[in-house]
Design a protein around this motif. Structure first.
Motif, PDB file in Angstrom:
ATOM      1  N   THR A  40       0.826  -1.204   0.000  1.00  0.00           N
ATOM      2  CA  THR A  40       0.000   0.000   0.000  1.00  0.00           C
ATOM      3  C   THR A  40       0.861   1.255   0.000  1.00  0.00           C
ATOM      4  O   THR A  40       2.058   1.210   0.298  1.00  0.00           O
ATOM      5  N   SER A  41       0.225   2.381  -0.306  1.00  0.00           N
ATOM      6  CA  SER A  41       0.920   3.665  -0.326  1.00  0.00           C
ATOM      7  C   SER A  41       0.924   4.344   1.037  1.00  0.00           C
ATOM      8  O   SER A  41       1.581   5.371   1.210  1.00  0.00           O
ATOM      9  N   TYR A  42       0.200   3.746   2.019  1.00  0.00           N
ATOM     10  CA  TYR A  42       0.016   4.461   3.285  1.00  0.00           C
ATOM     11  C   TYR A  42       0.571   3.732   4.505  1.00  0.00           C
ATOM     12  O   TYR A  42       0.448   4.213   5.620  1.00  0.00           O
ATOM     13  N   LYS A  43       1.179   2.556   4.318  1.00  0.00           N
ATOM     14  CA  LYS A  43       1.803   1.867   5.453  1.00  0.00           C
ATOM     15  C   LYS A  43       2.938   0.986   4.950  1.00  0.00           C
ATOM     16  O   LYS A  43       2.982   0.597   3.780  1.00  0.00           O
ATOM     17  N   GLU A  47      -0.233  -6.145   3.132  1.00  0.00           N
ATOM     18  CA  GLU A  47      -1.621  -6.321   3.553  1.00  0.00           C
ATOM     19  C   GLU A  47      -2.316  -7.353   2.683  1.00  0.00           C
ATOM     20  O   GLU A  47      -1.874  -7.664   1.577  1.00  0.00           O
ATOM     21  N   GLU A  70     -10.056  -0.584  -4.721  1.00  0.00           N
ATOM     22  CA  GLU A  70      -8.601  -0.737  -4.648  1.00  0.00           C
ATOM     23  C   GLU A  70      -8.010  -1.488  -5.830  1.00  0.00           C
ATOM     24  O   GLU A  70      -6.896  -1.179  -6.269  1.00  0.00           O
ATOM     25  N   ASP A 117      -7.615   3.748  -7.324  1.00  0.00           N
ATOM     26  CA  ASP A 117      -7.623   4.853  -6.356  1.00  0.00           C
ATOM     27  C   ASP A 117      -6.246   5.200  -5.829  1.00  0.00           C
ATOM     28  O   ASP A 117      -6.095   6.107  -5.010  1.00  0.00           O
ATOM     29  N   GLU A 119      -4.346   3.727  -3.733  1.00  0.00           N
ATOM     30  CA  GLU A 119      -3.971   3.265  -2.395  1.00  0.00           C
ATOM     31  C   GLU A 119      -3.061   2.038  -2.463  1.00  0.00           C
ATOM     32  O   GLU A 119      -2.246   1.816  -1.578  1.00  0.00           O
ATOM     33  N   THR A 121      -0.085  -0.013  -4.443  1.00  0.00           N
ATOM     34  CA  THR A 121       0.995   0.241  -5.408  1.00  0.00           C
ATOM     35  C   THR A 121       1.516  -1.023  -6.064  1.00  0.00           C
ATOM     36  O   THR A 121       2.141  -0.952  -7.122  1.00  0.00           O
TER      37      THR A 121
END
Length: 344
Positions: A40-43, A47, A70, A117, A119, A121
């Motif tokens: 992901t781009s945020y952690k 996941e 996603e 979106d 989120e 990558t």
């Protein structure tokens, strides 16, 4: 007279109550049994697909929305494999995670995955052991337990990633044995986590020339032929002999009482339920009986009789060994015999 709350007051009351966060995770598989793992781009951690359930969504609806947003995947959400309940974390809220099966995706569906979106990558397909090794400690146990539930046709109940003592799936066999011997399991939990077996009944018919009756299934691997028969409805109290008669009637349109029991076969693959097959003597079908065969086209494509030497090209080795053992028992008047994967 007591005040009766209005619908708006009832909604406001429940909205103000403390409640856990609810999330939905997808175990997305391809046709090779690999698991979809996301960057992901945020952690920093890897996941599994999914996210928090919003507003009035059900977990299934929330997961379907997350897959579409996603990954641009619009697929039905499959059966519930596991539920994990976690105590409050950094956000101060407890969490309930529903884990569902998605797929398996065809090669075309897998190739169509995109990240609309932004989120996500990267999406990678990993073997289950590889996925468990790279996923964070809070996620990997859910994957392991969910796959155990998938392979056993069961369900996993987790508490903070650890299978509950009464969980039908996911409990380590050594821990299950220790709990049983310690006498700490209630009767319902003991039944829930005992190993399960799948039972079936088949019938060996031959024609007047000694050729064996085989049927071609309309589902699964249609290149593998079977004996007439099928699963035993043990949950309805059906016996193996009754199941053999019912299956022959449903599949072939012949209402014939099975003859004597020729063999019982036990087979097992690690991580999956044992499979037990009762094999009965159907006797010799004359030309008139063969002419009365009427197939259930929802289950079978065709039938044929084959010589014993033709079996290796048509049936799995374990079933071929079972048929050969049954023919021997029938010819010698012995048995019934006990077989393990077709071997005595």
């Amino acid at each position: 007279m007591p005040h009766r709350p209005s619908p708006d007051e009832v909604r406001a009351y429940y909205a103000a109550q403390p409640a856990p966060l609810v999330a939905a995770t997808g175990i997305v598989l391809d046709t090779r049994g690999r698991v979809l793992v996301l960057t992901t781009s945020y952690k920093a951690d890897l996941e599994l697909p999914g996210g928090t359930v919003e507003a009035t969504e059900t977990p299934e609806e929330g997961l379907a929305r997350e897959l579409a947003e996603e990954l641009d995947l619009r697929l039905p959400v499959g059966r519930l494999l596991a539920v994990d309940s976690r105590p409050p974390g950094p956000l101060g809220r407890s969490l309930v995670v529903h884990v569902h099966l998605v797929g398996p995706l065809s090669p075309q569906e897998a190739a169509a995955i995109s990240f609309p979106d932004g989120e996500i990558t990267e999406a990678r397909w990993l073997r289950p052991d590889e996925a468990c090794a790279v996923l964070p400690a809070r996620v990997a146990p859910r994957l392991r337990a969910a796959l155990a539930a998938l392979h056993t046709g069961s369900f996993a109940h987790l508490v903070d990633g650890v299978p509950h003592p009464g969980s039908p799936a996911g409990l380590d066999p050594a821990r299950r044995s220790a709990l049983e011997h310690a006498g700490v399991l209630d009767a319902a939990s003991h039944r829930a986590n005992r190993p399960k077996a799948v039972t079936a009944a088949s019938v060996v018919f031959t024609a007047a020339d000694g050729r064996i009756l085989l049927v071609q299934p309309a589902y699964g691997r249609t290149d593998r032929w079977h004996l007439p028969g099928g699963g035993i409805d043990s949950d309805l109290g059906e016996t193996p002999r009754a199941a053999a008669r019912r299956e022959v009637h449903e599949e072939l349109g012949l209402d014939l009482a099975p003859g004597r029991l020729l063999a019982v076969n036990w087979s097992h693959k690690p991580g999956r339920p044992a499979r037990i097959r009762f094999l009965y003597d159907g006797g010799v079908l004359d030309a008139a009986a063969l002419a009365r065969i009427r197939l259930d086209r929802t289950e079978l494509l065709q039938w044929r009789t084959v010589a014993p030497e033709e079996l290796p090209a048509l049936v799995k080795p374990a079933l071929r060994r079972q048929i050969t053992a049954c023919l021997t028992v029938r010819a010698t008047g012995g048995g019934p015999v006990e077989l393990h994967a077709g071997r005595g």
